[in-house]
Design an enzyme around this catalytic site. Structure first.
Site, PDB file in Angstrom:
ATOM      1  N   SER A  33       2.232   3.433 -13.956  1.00  0.00           N
ATOM      2  CA  SER A  33       1.916   3.224 -13.012  1.00  0.00           C
ATOM      3  C   SER A  33       3.633   4.558 -12.769  1.00  0.00           C
ATOM      4  CB  SER A  33       2.881   1.837 -12.227  1.00  0.00           C
ATOM      5  OG  SER A  33       3.684   1.843 -12.590  1.00  0.00           O
ATOM      6  N   ASN A 120      10.147  -7.339 -15.392  1.00  0.00           N
ATOM      7  CA  ASN A 120       9.670  -8.247 -14.305  1.00  0.00           C
ATOM      8  C   ASN A 120      10.830  -9.050 -12.784  1.00  0.00           C
ATOM      9  OD1 ASN A 120       7.647  -8.214 -15.113  1.00  0.00           O
ATOM     10  ND2 ASN A 120       8.099 -10.765 -15.795  1.00  0.00           N
ATOM     11  N   THR A 165      -2.447   0.881  35.956  1.00  0.00           N
ATOM     12  CA  THR A 165      -2.549  -0.362  34.819  1.00  0.00           C
ATOM     13  C   THR A 165      -4.459  -0.191  35.265  1.00  0.00           C
ATOM     14  OG1 THR A 165      -3.196  -1.749  36.895  1.00  0.00           O
ATOM     15  CG2 THR A 165      -1.085  -2.334  36.260  1.00  0.00           C
ATOM     16  N   SER A 287      -7.458  26.154  19.422  1.00  0.00           N
ATOM     17  CA  SER A 287      -8.660  26.276  18.351  1.00  0.00           C
ATOM     18  C   SER A 287      -9.588  27.765  17.807  1.00  0.00           C
ATOM     19  CB  SER A 287      -9.747  26.139  19.562  1.00  0.00           C
ATOM     20  OG  SER A 287     -11.141  26.347  19.748  1.00  0.00           O
ATOM     21  N   LYS A 293      -7.943  26.954  24.085  1.00  0.00           N
ATOM     22  CA  LYS A 293      -7.295  25.689  23.970  1.00  0.00           C
ATOM     23  C   LYS A 293      -6.171  25.043  23.700  1.00  0.00           C
ATOM     24  CE  LYS A 293     -10.211  22.431  22.765  1.00  0.00           C
ATOM     25  NZ  LYS A 293     -10.525  20.936  23.405  1.00  0.00           N
ATOM     26  N   GLU A 300      -1.960  13.276  18.120  1.00  0.00           N
ATOM     27  CA  GLU A 300      -3.362  12.647  18.219  1.00  0.00           C
ATOM     28  C   GLU A 300      -3.218  12.515  16.154  1.00  0.00           C
ATOM     29  OE1 GLU A 300      -6.296  14.734  19.713  1.00  0.00           O
ATOM     30  OE2 GLU A 300      -5.558  16.069  19.330  1.00  0.00           O
ATOM     31  N   TYR A 327       5.024 -14.085 -12.290  1.00  0.00           N
ATOM     32  CA  TYR A 327       4.909 -12.311 -12.002  1.00  0.00           C
ATOM     33  C   TYR A 327       2.876 -12.064 -12.530  1.00  0.00           C
ATOM     34  CZ  TYR A 327       4.496  -7.062 -13.101  1.00  0.00           C
ATOM     35  OH  TYR A 327       3.960  -5.688 -12.712  1.00  0.00           O
ATOM     36  N   GLN A 332       1.891  -4.919  -9.450  1.00  0.00           N
ATOM     37  CA  GLN A 332       2.015  -3.652  -9.690  1.00  0.00           C
ATOM     38  C   GLN A 332       1.883  -3.201  -8.164  1.00  0.00           C
ATOM     39  OE1 GLN A 332       2.533  -1.172 -13.445  1.00  0.00           O
ATOM     40  NE2 GLN A 332       0.554  -0.261 -12.790  1.00  0.00           N
ATOM     41  N   LYS A 335       3.216  -1.226  -4.691  1.00  0.00           N
ATOM     42  CA  LYS A 335       4.060   0.081  -4.500  1.00  0.00           C
ATOM     43  C   LYS A 335       3.443   1.018  -3.509  1.00  0.00           C
ATOM     44  CE  LYS A 335       6.463  -0.247  -8.583  1.00  0.00           C
ATOM     45  NZ  LYS A 335       5.842  -2.013  -8.945  1.00  0.00           N
TER      46      LYS A 335
END
Ligand code: ARG
Length: 472
Positions: A33, A120, A165, A287, A293, A300, A327, A332, A335
């Site tokens: 890891s 652990n 609304t 663009s 554009k 977004e 454990y 692992q 994360k």
């Protein structure tokens, strides 16, 4: 896939005692890891420092061993910070990478550090410390976002715009009022992170593998040294709990969803059809084919970030579901999702804050949009209730009939003559003309939390006090 040979057929110097050879390459690949948990290096060093201090204070290691360990850990911290540290996948994770380097640097005392501790409780401690710091930086970023929103809301406390609304024109509001809705949402987000932080702030360190230890340790001391409120009360829970990560992710998911709603509104507001705001070159892109554009890509992307964050929350819930105590290596997998979600949340917070500061409002277009959709039809109904004593349901019907006349003529409500309105309801008087403007409709809504400019200003002042955010 073919299983490659053992990388160097070296047994682990950490746990190789009962093994005769090293793990296969595949075992190393699935097990290691270090590529991502190296992000925990500062927390791992802090945890080890505290543990060594405690071991010495309790007479379990000597003071000179403790000093050697502290010195070595400082060197390692500096090496990693400077990019001078060679991480090794054969050493699996950040804990063993650091411990192994410590042995290289200081020799024997390094081998005493792991007394009364296990990876652990070590990883649970490191990860808690990391998430705690993360929550503190998220809170700071959220306060910064609120500060910018408050400033823009103040600036636009009188700027009229349509409130929607169903994305249909509903009633006139002010732009400042609309922005203040987000100050409240991000305030609740801060509350959720703070709640998560309070529950997180207990120390797993010293729980050892799962059952505690026979050494005369002082878990209170390590808890204090690391800024935790207290040691976790059950060693088995201490090593198997990941609620703090789940709570961070769920708070982050809600916060990201909030940002996505603001981002989507910005996309709508800056569209050609709306033109309520403009974003500068700093937060838009062009663009490659269409020269005219200006695309709101940052908004977004903020709109899209909840995908990852909700995904990370789902992922970790699924990892933990049905996992027996204590454990399991499954844990692992806790994360990467948190790291990715943290990065996504951080960049989304920064971009959102940047866009809110950057946007230029176009009050003339907001005002023009109020010319459509009869936004004061409710005010007409309210007038019929207040001045003529009609029951609201009947007033609603009368107002609707008058809207139909205006719609037929293609004009706004305040462009109708009194006579035209009286054809629907003869008791209507000239006083009606005063309530049909959007300015009047907004000024009238002085109820607590309403859109009237003075009420919005009062709420801004109160929010500044509540969140400790002074005027810029
Ligand atoms: N790298 C491991 C993790 O992230 C550390 C704990 C390993 N513990 C163990 N018993 N193998 O969870």
């Amino acid at each position: 896939m073919t299983e490659k040979d053992t990388p160097d057929s070296a047994k682990s110097s950490i746990w190789g005692g009962r093994f005769s050879s090293g793990p296969s390459q595949l075992m190393q690949d699935i097990n290691a890891s270090i590529d991502y948990d190296k992000r925990l290096y500062r927390q791992d060093i802090a945890g080890s420092r505290a543990h060594a201090s405690m071991l010495a204070a309790c007479g379990i290691i000597s003071e000179s061993d403790r000093d050697a360990i502290h010195g070595g850990l400082d060197t390692i911290g500096a090496e990693i910070a400077a990019g001078d540290f060679t991480f090794s996948a054969a050493l699996e994770d950040i804990h063993m990478n650091i411990e192994s380097r410590l042995a290289e640097l200081i020799g024997e005392p390094a081998r005493r550090l792991h007394t009364a501790r296990s990876r652990n409780d070590q990883v649970a401690t490191d990860f808690r410390l990391w998430v705690r710091e993360l929550i503190d930086s998220v809170d700071e970023a959220l306060a910064g976002l609120q500060a910018v929103l408050l400033r823009r809301a103040e600036e636009h406390a009188d700027t009229l715009m349509p409130g929607f609304t169903h994305l249909q024109t509903a009633q006139p509001v002010t732009f400042g009022f609309h922005l203040m809705a987000y100050v409240e949402m991000f305030g609740r987000d801060r509350g959720r992170f703070a709640d998560a932080r309070a529950r997180l702030n207990e120390s797993p360190l010293g729980a050892a593998a799962l059952a505690g230890t026979g050494f005369p340790t002082d878990r209170q001391m390590t808890a204090e040294l690391l800024g935790f409120d207290r040691p976790m009360a059950n060693a088995m829970d201490a090593v198997s709990d990941r609620d703090f990560a789940l709570e961070f992710l769920s708070s982050a998911a809600i916060c990201a969803v909030h940002m996505s709603r603001l981002a989507e509104e910005m996309v709508i507001w800056c569209s050609d059809r709306f033109g309520f705001i403009a974003l500068s070159d700093a937060f838009t892109t062009g663009s490659s084919i269409m020269p005219q554009k200006r695309n709101p890509d940052a908004a977004e992307l903020v709109r899209a970030k909840p995908g990852r964050i909700i995904g990370a929350l789902n992922g970790l819930l699924i990892v933990l579901k049905g996992l027996p105590l204590a454990y399991g290596k499954d844990m692992q997998e806790d994360k990467e999702g948190v790291f990715d979600a943290a990065d996504a949340l951080g960049i989304a917070l920064a971009a959102t804050t940047g866009m809110v500061a950057d946007m230029t409002a176009r009050p003339e277009n907001m005002r023009a949009a109020l010319e459509q959709g009869f936004p004061t039809a409710t005010d007409l109904a309210d007038y019929l209730v207040r001045d003529l004593g009609l029951p609201f349901r009947e007033a609603h019907h009368v107002s609707g009939s008058i809207v139909a006349i205006a719609a037929g003529k293609g004009c706004d409500l305040d462009a109708l003559s009194l006579e035209e309105m009286q054809q629907v309801e003869p008791r209507i008087t000239a006083a009606v003309m005063d309530i049909l403007s959007c300015e009047a409709a907004v000024a009238m809504r002085r109820s607590f939390g309403g859109t009237a400019p003075d009420e919005v200003r009062a709420r801004i002042a109160e929010a500044r006090a509540r969140y400790g955010i002074g005027a810029a």
